[in-house]
Scaffold this motif. Structure first.
Motif, PDB file in Angstrom:
ATOM      1  N   ARG A   1     -48.203 -22.733  18.374  1.00  0.00           N
ATOM      2  CA  ARG A   1     -46.981 -22.146  17.825  1.00  0.00           C
ATOM      3  C   ARG A   1     -47.262 -21.476  16.476  1.00  0.00           C
ATOM      4  O   ARG A   1     -46.755 -20.400  16.183  1.00  0.00           O
ATOM      5  CB  ARG A   1     -45.889 -23.208  17.703  1.00  0.00           C
ATOM      6  N   VAL A   2     -48.086 -22.138  15.664  1.00  0.00           N
ATOM      7  CA  VAL A   2     -48.481 -21.566  14.372  1.00  0.00           C
ATOM      8  C   VAL A   2     -49.260 -20.275  14.592  1.00  0.00           C
ATOM      9  O   VAL A   2     -49.004 -19.250  13.942  1.00  0.00           O
ATOM     10  CB  VAL A   2     -49.323 -22.585  13.562  1.00  0.00           C
ATOM     11  N   ILE A   3     -50.196 -20.315  15.503  1.00  0.00           N
ATOM     12  CA  ILE A   3     -51.037 -19.139  15.778  1.00  0.00           C
ATOM     13  C   ILE A   3     -50.185 -17.974  16.259  1.00  0.00           C
ATOM     14  O   ILE A   3     -50.370 -16.838  15.815  1.00  0.00           O
ATOM     15  CB  ILE A   3     -52.139 -19.515  16.793  1.00  0.00           C
ATOM     16  N   TRP A   4     -49.244 -18.245  17.157  1.00  0.00           N
ATOM     17  CA  TRP A   4     -48.384 -17.168  17.640  1.00  0.00           C
ATOM     18  C   TRP A   4     -47.561 -16.580  16.487  1.00  0.00           C
ATOM     19  O   TRP A   4     -47.430 -15.359  16.378  1.00  0.00           O
ATOM     20  CB  TRP A   4     -47.463 -17.650  18.756  1.00  0.00           C
ATOM     21  N   ALA A   5     -47.015 -17.445  15.645  1.00  0.00           N
ATOM     22  CA  ALA A   5     -46.213 -16.961  14.518  1.00  0.00           C
ATOM     23  C   ALA A   5     -47.054 -16.102  13.575  1.00  0.00           C
ATOM     24  O   ALA A   5     -46.603 -15.049  13.106  1.00  0.00           O
ATOM     25  CB  ALA A   5     -45.597 -18.138  13.757  1.00  0.00           C
TER      26      ALA A   5
ATOM     27  N   VAL B   1     -46.042 -17.103   4.949  1.00  0.00           N
ATOM     28  CA  VAL B   1     -46.558 -18.303   4.284  1.00  0.00           C
ATOM     29  C   VAL B   1     -47.726 -18.883   5.079  1.00  0.00           C
ATOM     30  O   VAL B   1     -48.746 -19.276   4.507  1.00  0.00           O
ATOM     31  CB  VAL B   1     -45.433 -19.352   4.086  1.00  0.00           C
ATOM     32  N   LEU B   2     -47.591 -18.920   6.383  1.00  0.00           N
ATOM     33  CA  LEU B   2     -48.688 -19.432   7.222  1.00  0.00           C
ATOM     34  C   LEU B   2     -49.967 -18.642   7.000  1.00  0.00           C
ATOM     35  O   LEU B   2     -51.055 -19.215   6.921  1.00  0.00           O
ATOM     36  CB  LEU B   2     -48.300 -19.365   8.703  1.00  0.00           C
ATOM     37  N   ARG B   3     -49.832 -17.330   6.862  1.00  0.00           N
ATOM     38  CA  ARG B   3     -51.017 -16.482   6.664  1.00  0.00           C
ATOM     39  C   ARG B   3     -51.663 -16.722   5.298  1.00  0.00           C
ATOM     40  O   ARG B   3     -52.857 -16.479   5.131  1.00  0.00           O
ATOM     41  CB  ARG B   3     -50.637 -15.011   6.804  1.00  0.00           C
ATOM     42  N   GLN B   4     -50.891 -17.189   4.330  1.00  0.00           N
ATOM     43  CA  GLN B   4     -51.449 -17.522   3.023  1.00  0.00           C
ATOM     44  C   GLN B   4     -52.177 -18.860   3.057  1.00  0.00           C
ATOM     45  O   GLN B   4     -53.162 -19.054   2.341  1.00  0.00           O
ATOM     46  CB  GLN B   4     -50.338 -17.584   1.977  1.00  0.00           C
TER      47      GLN B   4
ATOM     48  N   VAL C   1     -48.072 -28.439   8.316  1.00  0.00           N
ATOM     49  CA  VAL C   1     -48.263 -27.473   7.245  1.00  0.00           C
ATOM     50  C   VAL C   1     -47.024 -27.570   6.358  1.00  0.00           C
ATOM     51  O   VAL C   1     -45.903 -27.482   6.853  1.00  0.00           O
ATOM     52  CB  VAL C   1     -48.510 -26.043   7.783  1.00  0.00           C
ATOM     53  N   LEU C   2     -47.241 -27.818   5.080  1.00  0.00           N
ATOM     54  CA  LEU C   2     -46.151 -28.051   4.126  1.00  0.00           C
ATOM     55  C   LEU C   2     -45.180 -29.108   4.655  1.00  0.00           C
ATOM     56  O   LEU C   2     -43.963 -28.967   4.574  1.00  0.00           O
ATOM     57  CB  LEU C   2     -45.410 -26.738   3.817  1.00  0.00           C
ATOM     58  N   LYS C   3     -45.748 -30.173   5.217  1.00  0.00           N
ATOM     59  CA  LYS C   3     -45.013 -31.311   5.772  1.00  0.00           C
ATOM     60  C   LYS C   3     -44.156 -30.969   6.983  1.00  0.00           C
ATOM     61  O   LYS C   3     -43.329 -31.755   7.415  1.00  0.00           O
ATOM     62  CB  LYS C   3     -44.174 -31.991   4.696  1.00  0.00           C
ATOM     63  N   TYR C   4     -44.358 -29.777   7.543  1.00  0.00           N
ATOM     64  CA  TYR C   4     -43.667 -29.394   8.777  1.00  0.00           C
ATOM     65  C   TYR C   4     -44.619 -29.634   9.935  1.00  0.00           C
ATOM     66  O   TYR C   4     -45.681 -29.031  10.018  1.00  0.00           O
ATOM     67  CB  TYR C   4     -43.238 -27.924   8.727  1.00  0.00           C
TER      68      TYR C   4
END
Length: 197
Positions: free
Chosen positions: A80-84, A11-14, A71-74
């Motif tokens: 952390r997002v970049i690593w994921a 989802v993050l990549r989208q 992101v999406l209210k999270y």
């Protein structure tokens, strides 16, 4: 109050585009499917794209030297997002190798244990000698190091340089990162900004 669900790496990549050479995140356009829960998904999609698509994301400072956003209210940290997104999974701790919490290039990030993270720390600003694990005591210089949760005395030395050399040798022997003990104030200037998602 229930916590917001953690978005999957897929989802993050989208939703986000990552530039590994700069360490920056940018919002991707969101189609009507992301707004299906609202009355006018197509309209909401166009509004969101007009306001956000292509803009840098996760630009707000947390006041401690890191970038954050939602992101999406999270709510979470940029690194952390970049690593994921990069590794395909969320990690517990992410270390900024050079100590700059705003430098989110993937080459500067590594997933670490709490122990590894502690072995790449900056020298506290309260340290009077300016060298991690070295202090002036009773007319001489003492060096010590923490290993497996216990402080180990490395000896007393006539000069600060000798104590520092003993400390550095012990760091190398016990697997400390070469950047451990860098000055704390090097990367305290933060970019200011807002992030939404």
């Amino acid at each position: 109050m229930a916590s917001k669900p953690i978005p999957s790496p897929e989802v993050l990549r989208q939703l986000l585009r990552y530039e590994p050479e700069t360490g920056k995140l940018f919002w991707e356009p969101r189609g009507p499917e992301w707004f299906a829960h609202l009355d006018r998904p197509e309209v909401e999609s166009r509004i969101w794209i007009g306001r956000n698509a292509g803009r840098e994301a996760f630009t707000a400072s947390d006041g401690k030297g890191y970038l954050q956003g939602q992101v999406l209210k999270y709510h979470t940290m940029a690194h952390r997002v970049i690593w994921a997104m990069h590794a395909g999974e969320w990690a517990g701790l992410i270390d900024h190798i050079n100590g700059n919490g705003c430098d989110n290039r993937i080459a500067n990030l590594r997933a670490v244990s709490s122990k590894e993270n502690g072995r790449n720390a900056a020298t506290p600003v309260t340290n009077s000698s300016g060298i991690m694990g070295v202090r002036f005591y009773k007319g001489g210089w003492e060096a010590c190091i923490f290993v497996d949760g216990r402080q180990r005395h490395l000896g007393r030395y006539r000069t600060k340089a000798d104590a520092a050399a003993a400390r550095k040798a012990a760091e190398a022997a016990h697997g400390y990162h070469p950047n451990h003990g860098r000055p704390a104030s090097v990367f305290r200037r933060l970019r200011r900004g807002a992030s939404m998602g």
